[in-house]
Structure formats: C-alpha cells, structure tokens
Scaffold this active site. Structure first.
Site, PDB file in Angstrom:
ATOM      1  N   HIS A   1      -6.238  -3.262  -2.405  1.00  0.00           N
ATOM      2  CA  HIS A   1      -5.070  -4.095  -2.686  1.00  0.00           C
ATOM      3  C   HIS A   1      -4.322  -3.550  -3.909  1.00  0.00           C
ATOM      4  CE1 HIS A   1      -5.929  -7.600  -0.001  1.00  0.00           C
ATOM      5  NE2 HIS A   1      -7.161  -7.109  -0.086  1.00  0.00           N
TER       6      HIS A   1
ATOM      7  N   CYS B   1      -5.189  -3.733   3.462  1.00  0.00           N
ATOM      8  CA  CYS B   1      -6.455  -4.323   3.906  1.00  0.00           C
ATOM      9  C   CYS B   1      -6.408  -4.583   5.417  1.00  0.00           C
ATOM     10  CB  CYS B   1      -6.738  -5.602   3.100  1.00  0.00           C
ATOM     11  SG  CYS B   1      -8.452  -6.150   3.190  1.00  0.00           S
TER      12      CYS B   1
ATOM     13  N   GLU C   1      -1.469  -4.133  -4.957  1.00  0.00           N
ATOM     14  CA  GLU C   1      -0.563  -5.102  -5.608  1.00  0.00           C
ATOM     15  C   GLU C   1      -1.156  -5.703  -6.876  1.00  0.00           C
ATOM     16  OE1 GLU C   1      -2.715  -7.576  -2.340  1.00  0.00           O
ATOM     17  OE2 GLU C   1      -2.044  -5.521  -2.673  1.00  0.00           O
TER      18      GLU C   1
END
Length: 618
Positions: free
Chosen positions: A552, A398, A554
């Site tokens: 993102h 990001c 993750e």
C-alpha cells in the site's frame, strides 16, 4: 516533556484530527520536535477489524499497527513514523490491566477504574511520548494528544479522569488543553450561536479539565462580539480563541492557526518563552496556493467497494492529491462502485450500470484500491480489463493487483475459471492463494540453506496468518521489495533504487506456481520479496502505465513528497510520464522519497542479481 491535549465538543466530525495535526506542524515550524498520540475510547484492541463504513480506513504503520485514520493525518502533516502504541484504545488499556491482574502484579488488591485504569493510561502516555518518531535520537519536546469522541460520551470517561489527573501529574506549564467546539450559524437567525460551546466547556470543566484555548469551528470567522461572549462565559482569554472556518482544503488549517497566533498562545501556556522562531511555513504556504490555483483537471476512476464513504479511501485520496499537485493538475475523482460494472447489475438495473460505465470511460486513469470480501470483485476485474485493453493508465493496490492478475489469467492464458482461493476455494486455476506470514529462526537463516529447505523450516515454525482470527493476523507493516529488472517504470519512478520498503496489509498473494506461465504470456513481475516467492509488483511493458502492487504505497505519501507510483499514475493520466521518468535519476532531486531505503548505488545489467544468503538468484 510538554503535552497538548485536543478534545472535541458538541458533535463529532469537527476535525479534531486535522486540528491536532496542524498544531503539531505549527510547533514543528517553531523548532520543536513533536510526536502525537490518538486516544480512541472504543473497546476494539485496534482498528483492524472495523468496517471502513463504520470508522473510515484502517491506517497501517511501519511496525504493522492497524490504527485510526487520524494517525495518517499526523504522519502526513508532521512527516514522522509513528508506532502502534501511539494509538491508545480502551481495549488495549483494559487488556494490559487484566494481564497484570492475572500475573498478580496488583498484590491481591481490588482492581478498579480508579486508580488502576487511569494510572495505566497515564503511564502509557508518558512512555510513548518519550519515543522519538522523527529519526533523531532523544525524546521529543512536545506530545500532541487527541482524545477521540465527544465530551460527555460514557466510554471516554476513564480517559477524561486520567487526563485530569495527568494535568496535575505533569504540573502547570507542561499541559495545554485545546477544546475544538462548534459555533453554528442558524439560517433562520443568521448569527453565530455560542450556547453549544458554552455547554460543552461547562461539561468539560465539570469533569476536571479547563480549556486553555478554544478552537471554534464555524462557516465564517468569529465576530468580535461572539469572541467576547465566549471569553466571558468559558473563562478563556479572547486572544486564546481561534476560528477554524471553512477553507478550500485542509492544508489551510495550519495557516489559519498561524495567522491567529495560536502558536504564541500555546507556547505561553507551555511556559516556552525561549521559543522565538516564527512559523513561516514557506513551502507549505506555496503548496497550498498552488493547490487552490489548479484548474486543468485529471480524472481518476476509483473503482472500489466502499465508494459510499470517501474516508474509506482517505490515504489513497491524499496520495492522489499529492501527486496531482506535483503534476499541476486539479484532481477529479470519478467514484465507481465496482459491483455496478458487473453483468448482474446490467440486468437488474441497466441505468446504474450505464452510469458506472460512463464514469469509468470518462476517466484519464483507473485506480483499484485494496479491499476484502468477494462483493464487487468481478467489477474490479472488469475495470482492470478495460484499462489493459484500452491502454488507460492503471494502478492496482493489493486486491487491485490480484484482480489484474486474475483478469490476465482469464483473458490471455484462457483460464476461464482462474480466481483467488479467497473467493473460490475450489477453483482449478488458483492464481491468488492464501500465503500466511511465517517466521524463520535466525539460526536457520545463518546456515545459508537454499530457499526450498529454509521454506520447509519456516512452515514448521510460527505461522502468523489465520483464516479464522481476523485481528492482526495478516502480513502487516513495512516489508522489503527487490526490483528484478531495470527497465520497468516502477524501478525508474522509485529513483533506480535496488529495493524499497513499503507497508503491507493482506493474507492472499499471487500463486508462485503460476508466475512462470504468466511471465511467458507477457506479464512482468518486476518486484519480489527477498525469497523470490512473494510477487510484489506487476507491470505490462506494452502499456502506457499498467502497474499493480501488493503493498500500500499510499500510506507513505506526503505533501510535497508524493508516492512514486501515484505520481506515475497521475503523470501518465495527464501526459507527463515521460518527463517524470527522465527526471528519475536520483530520488532526492525528484522530491518523492517514499518507499526509499538508503543503499549504495550500484551498476545494473538488464537483470538485477539478488545477492542474499538464501542462495536464490533471479
């Protein structure tokens, strides 16, 4: 439907979220379909506007819900996809009740906490518990509910009352209460003290809830006499008292519960004698043993803004852990405060600046996570430059991608004032700009207009992005990214898929008007959205591993199924990237399926054709 409620007593931070996740995993291993609900008693509508220092990271769901980080634990442990409604807050409940009152749904009655708020809570739980989250049809078998905060908190009182009523509403045999409490060991005396748990259970019982199972947090396993004492004073059978003692990593917690037969106690309370499957958790146990046995380190410099609280980057840390275990390396995090790398710190506090640089230079890889605000941005730009020039594996997420683009524009294009309009609204070279979420009417899409015309229509329609209202006004949730070339590392790491679905949380993106200039200078935009105007992935071809992503990754990483890009970072940092890329012929064979979307395989040339009705070809 069966319900398991997890509450906490004595102090906060005992690990209710991990306990609830572990219970869900244990019941899943018994053959039950499980869903989860987190109740947060704060007045915020969601976690989106909270500072990470205040409440840890904001976890983002597929549907764009900005929720408590515990839902991330649920998704990782259970490998499910939850919705924004799986996170209940006081703000959501009161807003829903007030909206009904304004519409006249209560027929002129005086709206009160009891019964209107408590009924709304119970109705919400029943409705959300029936939503399948594992990809299969039909309602789940068990819903694990975690009540945030600590018993006795004023703000949680309406929820305690509602859950007390709910236990009677669903009936005996359908409701199990597990109370997580603290059994401290005082250094002066050296023995485990039960009085805090006794008081906590007494308070819980006075509020109309009686625990069926006690999960006691302690530094070591409970002594037999301590269990006997807790059983006597808390009115809980000894076999229903389990210890959650300190372990090397949280993956041990489900195994602790299994070894103490917590699943048998839960199934007995829930009147499920027909469940005879024993939760073996073979893969989970093997992975836990591998994690404990790792000793060869891989160092990753985490260059961020909120390095003072590790929970601010919880999902990033978990994704790094998943990848490091897959690469058989022991993860070591070098925490680097981005502002400490800046020239201003070198002047004001040279020792701090030197320590930050030493930490950065000693790392095998660099990760710059997302964030908001201008504090530390220059430090993140410096970190990206260091990784690019010194061929250090780099992953920017990001804002970490945006700072990499800013650095490239300054260093390679020679645009010294290149910046994001988020930090410098008057920059003459805005390489990152405000790009609000837009909604194009389906009727326009069906007309197969060229992009420019459909973009005009979209601007004239509802704009979701906002610079003045913070909550829920970003580009949020799962969005599709199409790969542009087939020889990129990201394309290979994702298993040669033509597109991927990952979760977003941002307002600013790379300026489309500068893309051609950047590409000519050597920066590859290897992933874009369906319109071709939103840059999703950047890479440097002449670098061992330099990747930036607007999304993102993750949030979709799982134990045993690490995020592809995190796996790439750790593999590059430990000298294994070539091996990983050679294995990337199929997604399932590699064990990392995150971000993947089902689609028939196709043959690719050097460039991937984006065959969509917007008329755009890239």
């Amino acid at each position: 439907m069966k319900y398991v409620l997890v509450t906490g007593g004595v102090v906060s931070g005992l690990g209710k979220g991990v306990t609830a996740s572990s219970i869900g995993l244990l019941l899943q291993a018994c053959g039950l379909r499980v869903t989860s609900i987190k109740i947060d008693p704060y007045l915020n509508k969601d976690a989106g506007t909270m500072s990470p220092f205040e409440h840890g990271e904001v976890f983002v769901l597929d549907d764009g819900g900005e929720v408590d980080l515990d839902l991330g634990n649920y998704e990782r442990f259970l490998d499910v996809k939850l919705t924004r409604d799986n996170n209940i807050t006081t703000g959501k409940i009161y807003q829903s009740v007030i909206n009904k009152e304004r519409k006249g749904d209560y027929l002129g009655k005086t709206v009160q906490v009891v019964p209107h708020i408590t009924d709304a809570i119970q109705d919400w739980i029943e409705r959300v518990a029936a939503i399948p989250v594992d990809g299969n049809e039909g309602p789940p078998d068990v819903c694990v509910i975690e009540l945030g905060g600590t018993i006795g908190d004023i703000e949680s009182m309406p929820f305690i009352e509602a859950l007390g009523q709910f236990s009677y509403r669903v009936g005996a045999g359908n409701f199990c209460l597990i109370h997580v409490s603290l059994v401290p060991v005082l250094n002066v005396v050296g023995e485990q003290k039960t009085k805090p748990t006794q008081h906590s259970v007494r308070g819980l019982r006075s509020l109309g809830l009686t625990p069926n199972i006690l999960a006691c947090r302690s530094t070591k396993e409970l002594d037999v006499n301590v269990k006997e004492k807790l059983s006597r004073f808390c009115h809980v059978p000894e076999e229903n008292i389990v210890t959650l003692y300190d372990v090397p990593n949280i993956w041990h917690v489900p195994l602790l519960l299994r070894d103490q037969k917590a699943h048998e106690a839960i199934l007995k309370v829930l009147d499920l004698p027909c469940i005879t499957s024993k939760p073996t958790l073979v893969e989970w146990t093997s992975r836990t043993k591998v994690c404990d046995a790792l000793n060869e380190p891989v160092r990753v410099a985490m260059v961020g803004k909120y390095t003072g609280l590790s929970d601010s980057y919880l999902s990033v840390l978990k994704a790094l852990l998943h990848a490091s275990v897959a690469c058989r390396r022991k993860l070591v995090i070098n925490w680097v405060s981005a502002s400490d790398l800046e020239d201003a710190t070198a002047i004001e506090n040279p020792d701090v600046n030197k320590a930050a640089w030493d930490s950065l230079k000693s790392a095998d890889g660099v990760l710059v996570p997302g964030g908001f605000g201008d504090r530390g941005v220059e430090g993140k730009i410096i970190a990206a430059k260091y990784a690019r020039e010194n061929k250090i594996p780099y992953l920017g997420i990001c804002l970490g991608m945006q700072t990499a683009v800013i650095e490239y524009s300054r260093s390679i294009l020679g645009l010294e004032d290149a910046n994001s309009t988020e930090f410098d609204p008057h920059t003459k070279n805005p390489c990152v700009i405000f790009m609000p979420e837009v909604c194009v009417p389906q009727s326009f899409k069906l007309l197969n207009f060229p992009f420019q015309l459909s973009h005009l229509f979209s601007v004239l329609t509802m704009v979701k992005g906002s610079k003045t209202h913070m909550g829920g006004t970003m580009r949020l949730g799962s969005r599709r990214t199409y790969f542009q070339v087939t020889d990129s590392k990201a394309f290979q790491l994702y298993g040669n898929q033509k597109f991927i679905d990952e979760r977003h949380r941002h307002r600013y993106e790379v300026n489309p008007e500068m893309v051609l200039q950047l590409e000519k200078a050597g920066l590859s935009f290897t992933g874009k959205d369906e319109s071709g105007t939103r840059m999703q992935i950047i890479e440097l071809g002449n670098h061992p591993y330099f990747v930036g992503v607007q999304f993102h990754p993750e949030f979709k990483s799982r134990p045993g199924k690490p995020s592809a890009l995190f796996l790439g970072l750790i593999a590059a940092a430990s000298g294994q990237l070539d091996v990983i890329l050679k294995k990337s012929g199929g997604t399932k064979a590699n064990g990392f399926t995150n971000g993947m979307s089902a689609g028939s395989p196709r043959k690719y040339g050097k460039v991937v054709n984006n065959l969509h009705s917007n008329g755009l070809h890239v």
